[in-house]
Design an enzyme around this catalytic site. Structure first.
Site, PDB file in Angstrom:
ATOM      1  N   HIS A  88      48.576  35.416  83.711  1.00  0.00           N
ATOM      2  CA  HIS A  88      47.839  35.208  82.457  1.00  0.00           C
ATOM      3  C   HIS A  88      47.049  33.889  82.495  1.00  0.00           C
ATOM      4  CE1 HIS A  88      51.887  33.484  80.701  1.00  0.00           C
ATOM      5  NE2 HIS A  88      51.194  32.497  81.252  1.00  0.00           N
ATOM      6  N   HIS A 109      52.157  28.337  75.005  1.00  0.00           N
ATOM      7  CA  HIS A 109      51.771  27.084  75.651  1.00  0.00           C
ATOM      8  C   HIS A 109      51.503  26.020  74.591  1.00  0.00           C
ATOM      9  CE1 HIS A 109      50.842  30.358  78.462  1.00  0.00           C
ATOM     10  NE2 HIS A 109      51.045  29.488  79.431  1.00  0.00           N
ATOM     11  N   HIS A 157      52.582  28.754  91.277  1.00  0.00           N
ATOM     12  CA  HIS A 157      51.635  27.682  90.957  1.00  0.00           C
ATOM     13  C   HIS A 157      52.379  26.474  90.413  1.00  0.00           C
ATOM     14  CE1 HIS A 157      52.079  29.775  87.097  1.00  0.00           C
ATOM     15  NE2 HIS A 157      51.363  28.868  86.463  1.00  0.00           N
ATOM     16  N   GLU A 161      57.861  31.176  85.587  1.00  0.00           N
ATOM     17  CA  GLU A 161      57.352  32.215  84.692  1.00  0.00           C
ATOM     18  C   GLU A 161      57.676  33.622  85.195  1.00  0.00           C
ATOM     19  OE1 GLU A 161      53.457  29.782  82.945  1.00  0.00           O
ATOM     20  OE2 GLU A 161      53.168  31.533  84.224  1.00  0.00           O
TER      21      GLU A 161
END
Length: 280
Positions: free
Chosen positions: A12, A59, A193, A240
């Site tokens: 995402h 977030h 990441h 995640e």
């Protein structure tokens, strides 16, 4: 009764939404990313889900360090796109599925999973980017969406095993809902990441693809991956991927892989995407 027909996992990445919103999706850099979802758009147009149960992480848009729910289910009628500092994305308002959401909340909480019930919140790129990747740029999203937010931002996040078991409880809840609904489960975020520190920009394609293999063929092994391995191999934001395990837990033990896409890079991350068909 409601039926879970498929599971979808996808990254995402916020820059994907920005590229789409600013008309850059055909540029050579971004065209490679969006091409991985050509099949997905055709497929979902044929499948026509009534409801998408969408697992994502906020977030710091709806939640802050003042309140950090581990698992939060959106039970509202609708959810507006969040302003993440540069204005809300120019995407449709998300229409919820409150009857099904409340049913899931009741069933899952009574199955000993503690959920936070959210009756009002805005949804950020973690939820809207996957919708854009799968549905493009419609005037209205073609299905109802139940947002399900997972804390993978502030330590301690839930374990993969806990997320996988939660997916099973969600499946049981959905399949006990007395309505003829085509429901899909989406798990979003990842893949490898890291956004800060000496390892910023880390991408581990070997780990990512191994995780995709496990997710399809041996999800219990994927669920046993400890936090430290996710962080070591996939970076600090690689945690995640536990959200994908909620999706996988909500499907049958054996599934059919309809589509797989993996691409590096998109922004400073790896893009992963799966479509898994649940047995009829």
């Amino acid at each position: 009764m409601a039926k879970i027909t498929a599971g979808v996992s996808t990254s995402h990445i916020p820059a994907i939404g920005a590229a789409l919103d600013n008309g850059r999706s055909a540029e050579p850099y971004w065209a490679k990313v969006f091409s991985g979802f050509d099949f997905s758009k055709r497929w979902i147009a044929e499948e026509k889900p009534d409801v998408v149960f969408l697992v994502y992480n906020d977030h710091a848009s709806a939640f802050s360090l003042e309140m950090i729910p581990t698992f939060a289910i959106g039970c509202a009628e609708s959810f507006k796109p969040a302003d993440e500092g540069w204005g809300p994305r120019p995407v449709p308002i998300v229409q919820g599925s409150p009857d099904l959401a409340w049913h899931i909340a009741e069933a899952v909480i009574q199955s000993d999973f503690d959920l936070t019930i959210i009756n009002k919140m805005d949804v950020d790129h973690g939820l809207t980017v996957p919708l854009s990747l799968m549905f493009g740029q419609p005037e209205a999203w073609p299905c109802q969406v139940i947002p399900f937010a997972v804390n993978v931002v502030q330590y301690p996040p839930p374990s993969g095993a806990r997320c996988y078991a939660l997916g099973k409880a969600i499946r049981k809840a959905i399949e006990s809902f007395d309505a003829d609904l085509n429901v899909q489960i989406w798990g979003t975020g990842g893949m490898s990441h890291q956004l800060q520190g000496p390892r910023a920009g880390l991408i581990n394609a070997k780990f990512d693809n191994h995780f995709l293999d496990l997710l399809v063929n041996d999800p219990e092994a994927a669920a046993r991956i400890p936090h430290v391995e996710f962080i070591r191999e996939a970076g600090s934001e690689g945690i995640e991927l536990v959200m994908w395990l909620i999706m996988r837990g909500a499907l049958a033990d054996t599934v059919e892989e309809l589509h797989r896409f993996y691409h590096v890079p998109a922004s400073n991350t790896a893009v992963g995407h799966l479509i898994l068909k649940n047995p009829a």
